[in-house]
Scaffold this motif. Structure first.
Motif: not given
Length: 122
Positions: A58-74
């Motif tokens: 669950l933690a890995a999935l949460s970090v993956g979702a957050a990283a995906s959004l951060v990468l796209n926004v940046l």
């Protein structure tokens, strides 16, 4: 259960590949928004989750979702900042970064496998 999970993973991978192809070749299809959005959200997140393999799922999935959004926004912010807005370049950049993280994952796993084999030999 494992068959269903593997089939779902392959279906998701094929949908992401289709999204990249649709964006890069500017194909007109009614599924265009869904496929491209799926690609942009899943590829970076899956790459990050692959790097966090010995963590709580669950933690890995949460970090993956957050990283995906951060990468796209940046990426979007950088393209706007440099007046270089291009959907094709954005998709290509996400694909290259996802591929780079996949290579890191393969190298990381290979290193761990060699370490485990050396530990067993002792």
């Amino acid at each position: 259960m494992l068959k269903h999970r593997r089939a779902l993973a392959w279906l998701l991978a094929l949908a992401c590949i289709a999204g990249a192809v649709v964006a890069l070749f500017d194909l007109d299809t009614p599924l265009r928004p869904l496929l491209i959005s799926l690609f942009l959200l899943v590829v970076p997140g899956a790459a990050v989750v692959g790097l966090l393999r010995d963590r709580d799922p669950l933690a890995a999935l949460s970090v993956g979702a957050a990283a995906s959004l951060v990468l796209n926004v940046l990426l979007a912010e950088a393209m706007l900042l440099f007046n270089a807005w291009s959907p094709r370049a954005g998709v290509a950049t996400v694909a290259v970064l996802g591929g780079f993280m996949y290579v890191l994952r393969v190298l990381y796993r290979g290193k761990n496998m060699q370490t485990e084999q050396g530990a067993r030999a002792r």
